[in-house]
Design an enzyme around this catalytic site. Structure first.
Site, short mmCIF file in Angstrom:
data_model
loop_
_atom_site.label_atom_id
_atom_site.label_comp_id
_atom_site.label_asym_id
_atom_site.label_seq_id
_atom_site.Cartn_x
_atom_site.Cartn_y
_atom_site.Cartn_z
N LEU A 40 0.82 -1.21 0.00
CA LEU A 40 0.00 0.00 0.00
C LEU A 40 0.86 1.26 0.00
CD1 LEU A 40 -3.19 0.78 1.99
CD2 LEU A 40 -1.20 2.25 2.36
N ASN A 42 0.39 5.49 0.44
CA ASN A 42 -0.52 6.61 0.65
C ASN A 42 0.26 7.92 0.64
OD1 ASN A 42 0.08 5.37 3.33
ND2 ASN A 42 -1.15 7.02 4.18
N ASP A 43 0.13 8.78 1.62
CA ASP A 43 0.56 10.18 1.52
C ASP A 43 1.95 10.39 0.89
OD1 ASP A 43 -1.60 10.07 3.21
OD2 ASP A 43 -0.64 11.07 4.89
N TYR A 102 5.10 8.08 10.34
CA TYR A 102 4.00 8.76 9.66
C TYR A 102 4.50 9.97 8.87
CZ TYR A 102 0.19 5.96 11.66
OH TYR A 102 -0.70 4.96 11.97
N SER A 103 3.57 10.67 8.26
CA SER A 103 3.90 11.67 7.24
C SER A 103 4.70 12.85 7.77
CB SER A 103 2.62 12.19 6.59
OG SER A 103 2.01 11.17 5.84
N ASP A 162 2.11 14.99 11.11
CA ASP A 162 2.39 15.43 9.74
C ASP A 162 3.08 16.80 9.69
OD1 ASP A 162 0.86 13.15 9.32
OD2 ASP A 162 -0.96 14.26 8.81
N GLU A 218 -5.34 16.94 8.88
CA GLU A 218 -4.14 16.20 8.54
C GLU A 218 -3.35 16.92 7.45
OE1 GLU A 218 -4.40 11.60 9.40
OE2 GLU A 218 -5.56 12.09 7.61
#
Length: 501
Positions: A40, A42-43, A102-103, A162, A218
């Protein structure tokens, strides 16, 4: 934790090697969009133009097509067409990131690339903890983690993440997406002299009871452009309002002025960035040519992800094409970057083409990897114009209501679903179609629709139809797509086969 980092890298590369043939056999695999090699995506993270290369880091779960303890994957390019898969940038190997890196964002400081990201932790009571972290690189490839630079302040839930970092005058600033203890989304500003010690300046903007804009914000991004400050973010929890806010979560922007001393953003109304079904967590960078470049995630969290057919081939999601941002009349316009024209191949052209109360199929438009541009006449007496794509998706413009709609078949039950926006006058449409995605730029990027589409691959036909008389010029190019290769460093690290396009 070097042993854990090495172990996680080894497992991720093994996952790529084990499923590479399955992933690349998917007929819905894209030709000119960044995708995960497995698992997967994502961002977009750490978007930066550094030492003549564009760096696109990305949230990556290599072990399944669902969310989990994210890695940072890494692509680089000198021209936004030829892409290199680099060694894994970050793994969740340390205590402060054990449930996911995380981002976050990247900056150039003293000739080094510095990554700021959120370390996600679930403690022994399954409670979330959040830490803002720093990693540093001399070469933009290998990163040394420096640990936690910001802990969670009072007044906010652990949904605090983020970080986007930039320099203003002689100070560094960081904006973080957050949620108050009362469950209102907001953005929090920090300041630093050295990127190590950070001072909390305040909450520059937030959702309120009398002006509700979601329970969590976010992926914030704040930058100065054309004399104004622009704040991009992705609010969660907005209810649909007519043709607005129809995805599970949204992405958009406000324009105004940031009072750095008072830590307040004075701004106008929230505007959606993209009108399609799949668009979230966009991030921008200023490149060395002075362009503000945006890349978004062509997905939305919690929105039918488990129903996408690519999961059967061990991968899911992709990025949008890179876009250049401009402000016209107080509104964002997004245009495909000029470099994408290098993909253009065979051209079909038809000037002053007219259709009048009819539906027709032009075989010259058949295909599944192409760019189509339509430029409309100024005074045609029509009620409705429609483009039917592969008997799966439709673009429909209602001239009387001035509404442009994208319809498609639902991933699950094949019922029709739609997204729309107001367009007072339809002047141009530019379509980028790529195996299982479509991006539509309306009136030179005044509005954009980004969506995944999964038509029957046996059907590559496009039909044009009208109610009334419609005249337009039409251009269609076959597109060659991106090229991919694996860096020598990544191959040595993984002892893996080169990635194919």
């Amino acid at each position: 934790m070097q042993n854990k980092d090495r172990s996680l890298r080894k497992k991720a590369y093994e996952e790529i090697k084990e499923y590479q043939e399955i992933v690349e056999s998917d007929p819905y695999r894209l030709d000119f969009h960044l995708m995960p090699p497995v698992g997967l995506m994502n961002d977009p993270n750490g978007l930066i133009h550094w030492k003549d290369k564009y760096h696109v880091f990305f949230q990556w779960m290599p072990f399944k097509t669902g969310h989990g303890a994210k890695f940072w994957g890494h692509y680089t390019s000198q021209d936004l067409i030829h892409w290199i898969f680099e060694p894994i940038a970050l793994t969740p190997s340390e205590w402060y990131e054990q449930n996911g890196c995380y981002s976050g964002s990247a900056v150039n400081h003293d000739g080094k690339m510095k990554l700021f990201y959120t370390g996600n932790v679930k403690n022994e009571r399954n409670e979330r903890e959040t830490y803002q972290c720093l990693a540093v690189s001399e070469d933009g490839i290998h990163f040394e983690k420096k640990g936690v630079v910001i802990h969670l302040p009072e007044g906010y839930s652990a949904h605090f993440r983020d970080p986007k970092v930039w320099k203003h005058h002689d100070k560094w600033y960081m904006i973080i997406g957050a949620q108050t203890k009362d469950h209102f989304g907001c953005a929090v500003l920090y300041m630093s002299d050295d990127l190590i010690d950070w001072e909390l300046k305040g909450e520059i903007s937030g959702s309120k009871e009398n002006d509700y804009l979601g329970y969590m914000w976010e992926c914030p991004d704040l930058f100065h452009m054309d004399g104004v400050d622009v704040f991009l973010f992705s609010p969660q929890g907005l209810e649909p309002q007519g043709i607005h806010y129809n995805n599970v979560h949204q992405s958009g922007y406000v324009i105004g002025e940031l009072d750095y001393d008072g830590a307040v953003l004075h701004h106008g109304p929230f505007c959606e960035l993209d009108r399609g079904f799949e668009f979230y967590a966009p991030q921008t960078t200023l490149d060395e040519e002075g362009r503000r470049i945006l890349i978004g995630w062509m997905g939305v969290p919690d929105q039918d992800e488990e129903k996408q057919p690519t999961r059967a081939y061990k991968w899911i999601h992709n990025m949008t094409i890179p876009r250049e941002l401009r402000i016209k009349n107080g509104k964002f316009h997004q245009s495909p970057v000029e470099e994408l024209k290098k993909m253009r191949g065979t051209l079909f052209e038809k000037k002053d083409f007219n259709i009048n109360n009819e539906s027709l199929h032009l075989s010259e438009l058949d295909g599944d990897v192409m760019e189509i541009v339509l430029k409309f006449g100024h005074a045609d007496p029509y009620n409705r114009f429609e483009i039917d794509l592969f008997d799966y998706a439709k673009l429909i413009y209602q001239n009387e209501s001035k509404v442009l709609t994208l319809e498609r078949k639902n991933f699950d039950n094949k019922s029709t679903e739609s997204r729309s926006c107001q367009i007072p006058k339809l002047a141009t449409l530019q379509l980028f179609i790529d195996q299982s995605s479509i991006e539509v730029f309306v009136n030179d990027g005044e509005e954009v629709f980004s969506s995944r589409i999964f038509p029957d691959k046996k059907n590559s036909s496009i039909h044009l139809s009208s109610s009334g008389s419609v005249t337009f010029d039409l251009w269609k190019w076959e597109l060659t797509g991106y090229t991919y290769q694996t860096s020598e460093e990544a191959k040595r690290e993984a002892n893996m086969n080169p990635l194919n396009g």
